[in-house]
Scaffold this active site. Structure first.
Site, short mmCIF file in Angstrom:
data_model
loop_
_atom_site.label_atom_id
_atom_site.label_comp_id
_atom_site.label_asym_id
_atom_site.label_seq_id
_atom_site.Cartn_x
_atom_site.Cartn_y
_atom_site.Cartn_z
N GLY A 59 25.73 45.45 50.27
CA GLY A 59 26.52 45.81 49.10
C GLY A 59 27.52 44.73 48.75
O GLY A 59 27.27 43.53 48.90
N SER A 60 28.70 45.18 48.29
CA SER A 60 29.69 44.22 47.77
C SER A 60 30.27 43.30 48.81
O SER A 60 30.90 42.29 48.46
CB SER A 60 30.81 44.99 47.06
#
Length: 665
Positions: free
Chosen positions: A377-378
């Site tokens: 993810g981020s």
């Protein structure tokens, strides 16, 4: 005148010679043919026709009567001899000669047996005695004491305790001491008198185990009474004094004392040692240790010292378990390491108790920190930013126009929550964790360059820890990327990592851009008892120190009130880190629909002088609020605060800078 024929005269009578001449005698049994007539014709004497005679050498005759083979001639000769013998009259031999022959045969046989007996008992007695002894005695292994596994301070996580097996030899229990033997064993071992009596009275058995895993002191106390028939043999028991602490990492041994999981398995060659040998007597198929002798002393295994800190490990496990249970999540992991990527903790949930392995399940024993992969993810945005900074394409203050959504190759990409189009700096994109802003930075970098940086940071590669069940994750070759791959990978989807790999990226940034291969073994003791440090891990510069400092600045903005993780703030310390929220693929459908989420937070502190890196991963948090800040941030805060105190890291002495989040400031 002619008188009657004299029958005594040969040739007399009609057909004989006339004028009184004597005829020539003819061969007996063969008629003389008349002159001028063929030899074939009627046998006058018998009144039967004579059979034609075949001339010798005639080919037809040879074919009709083939010559006998050598075998047939031999059979014929033997048959003729047998028939001749049968025609001879039976004559009994001399009985005295037969008696003498029989006595001679008996003497010869007795001499043969006597000579063999002299050979066995006289010349080869020692050899046969040795063979008899070898058939009765056998060599058995004596287990070697297994080495301990300790934390960095020498606190045991797995240890071997020497114990005793107490047994009796009923054939050696003296009648006058029988009652004393039964009473002593029943009292010292806490066993029923009836059970002990059954063992003591089990003659002719010579080996009756009364109790195993008896403490050495207790066994020696029993032997001090010097009662006949009682003996002990050395044994070992593996113990884990901290129960659940680092259970998924340490692993356990099997019934034979060899490692089955975790470090117990991967470090088997170091921990196991070399077994010794003992010669035992086999009676009725049962080995009797007291009858043998030591053949070779066992060599104990080496003790292994880990980089782990037992206290930090314990606290990380507790903090993780509490959050997973409160949220109703499925599982999670926590990784704590220093800048040299030495693991200080490797926590997992669910877990199990090493003192009760039988009650655990494979899911509880799984070392998820290296075995479970997930989309970062981020948290992966730091690599996208690192590539752009290192290539000189942006600075932390470079401004971008960041809308809520953008379309690339027919697909729409958007941020996690709606916002109007903003003018954000690269630092602001990191602080707000903007997907659309990160895609624009990735387009500056390009697919091949981004892929090379992902590889340099250790993705899709073994961590080097050598732990069983580790998964290297997935990073497809750049030639297999398609239209939207650059966009999705830039913000952490379309690839997978394990928790240690993700933590390693941030440790590299905190270490000034130098990546060190993660390690967990500090060293081990050798056969001579000396401690030897593990070889220095490989290290390589991935980004410049300037780029690393710029990234630290951008990551620190994430933990401010303007960022996505104010939960990570620690009073007195500056903290740098990044949240991550990624969808999980549903294994049944192969899509993100109903696949759940993975929430992460990873960072280091102090931001101005990094000492510790903490990675928190929680799988399947509540769907209504799955974001990394509120889900993983509190665990990061708890574990990082405890680690800083335990390691006695002084508070930050500098003030945090003013972060330029928006463009035009």
């Amino acid at each position: 005148m002619t008188g009657p024929r004299d029958p005594r005269r040969p040739g007399g009578g009609p057909g004989g010679a006339s004028g009184g001449r004597r005829s020539r005698p003819q061969p007996r049994g063969r008629a003389t043919p008349a002159a001028g007539r063929p030899r074939t014709g009627t046998n006058r004497a018998a009144g039967r026709p004579n059979p034609p005679r075949t001339p010798r050498g005639d080919a037809a005759s040879e074919r009709e009567r083939p010559r006998p083979t050598p075998g047939e001639r031999a059979v014929g000769t033997a048959g003729a001899a047998l028939r001749a013998a049968l025609r001879r009259p039976f004559r009994r031999g001399n009985p005295k000669r037969r008696l003498n022959a029989g006595i001679l045969c008996m003497v010869v046989v007795l001499l043969i047996f006597g000579a063999r007996l002299v050979q066995i008992q006289g010349f080869e007695a020692a050899a046969y005695a040795q063979k008899a002894e070898e058939s009765r005695l056998q060599d058995t292994q004596i287990p070697a004491m297994r080495g301990d596994i300790t934390d960095a301070e020498g606190n045991p996580l797995a240890m071997t305790v020497e114990t005793r097996t107490v047994f009796v030899d009923p054939t050696r229990v003296l009648p006058e001491e029988r009652a004393a033997v039964i009473e002593l064993l029943a009292t010292e071992l806490g066993r029923p008198v009836e059970e002990i009596t059954e063992h003591v009275d089990a003659a002719p058995s010579q080996y009756q185990v009364v109790a195993r895993d008896v403490p050495t002191e207790q066994a020696e106390r029993i032997l001090e009474h010097d009662l006949g028939g009682i003996a002990t043999e050395r044994d070992f028991q593996r113990r884990y004094p901290n129960g659940e602490v680092a259970a998924n990492l340490v692993g356990f041994v099997g019934a034979d004392g060899s490692g089955l999981e975790g470090l117990e398995y991967s470090l088997e060659d170091t921990l196991a040692g070399t077994p010794g040998e003992q010669r035992v007597e086999i009676a009725d198929g049962v080995p009797i240790p007291m009858a043998g002798g030591l053949v070779r002393e066992p060599v104990p295994g080496g003790d292994v010292r880990l980089t782990l800190d037992r206290d930090i490990q314990w606290h990380a496990q507790n903090a993780l378990a509490q959050q997973v249970e409160e949220l109703g999540a499925s599982s999670g992991s926590v990784v704590v390491m220093d800048l040299d990527q030495r693991l200080l903790a490797l926590a997992n949930y669910p877990t199990y108790n090493l003192d009760d392995v039988e009650a655990s399940t494979p899911e509880q024993r799984r070392n998820g920190a290296v075995a479970d992969t997930f989309e970062p993810g981020s948290t992966n945005k730091v690599i996208t930013a690192a590539a752009a900074l290192e290539e000189g394409l942006i600075t932390p203050e470079t401004e971008f126009t960041v809308p809520y959504s953008i379309t690339r190759h027919g697909s729409t990409f958007s941020d996690s929550s709606f916002h109007p189009t903003e003018n954000l700096t690269a630092t602001g994109i990191m602080a707000h964790s903007s997907n659309t802003g990160t895609v624009q930075i990735a387009e500056e970098v390009g697919a091949e360059t981004l892929h090379s940086y992902l590889t340099d940071f250790g993705f899709a590669q073994e961590t080097g820890l050598g732990l069983p069940g580790e998964s290297p994750g997935v990073l497809h070759p750049v030639e297999d990327w398609w239209g939207t791959s650059l966009a999705t990978i830039s913000y952490g989807q379309g690839l997978s990592v394990n928790a240690v790999q993700a933590a390693s990226v941030y440790a590299t940034v905190a270490n000034g851009g130098v990546r060190v291969q993660p390690s967990i073994v500090a060293g081990a003791t050798g056969p001579d008892g000396r401690f030897r440090s593990a070889p220095a891990p490989e290290e390589r510069r991935v980004i410049s120190e300037e780029t690393a400092d710029q990234l630290a600045y951008m990551l620190e903005s994430v933990t401010t009130d303007e960022g996505t993780a104010p939960q990570a703030q620690i009073p007195g310390y500056r903290v740098a880190g990044k949240t991550g929220t990624a969808q999980r693929v549903n294994p049944e459908t192969g899509s993100y629909e109903d696949g759940g989420h993975t929430s992460t937070f990873v960072g280091f502190a102090p931001a101005d002088d990094p000492q510790v890196v903490v990675q928190v991963v929680i799988h399947d948090p509540p769907a209504e609020d799955p974001y990394g800040g509120p889900v993983a941030g509190p665990v990061f805060n708890d574990v990082m605060s405890f680690a800083l105190q335990t390691l006695q890291v002084p508070p930050t002495e500098t003030e945090a800078p003013d972060f330029q989040i928006y463009g035009g400031e």
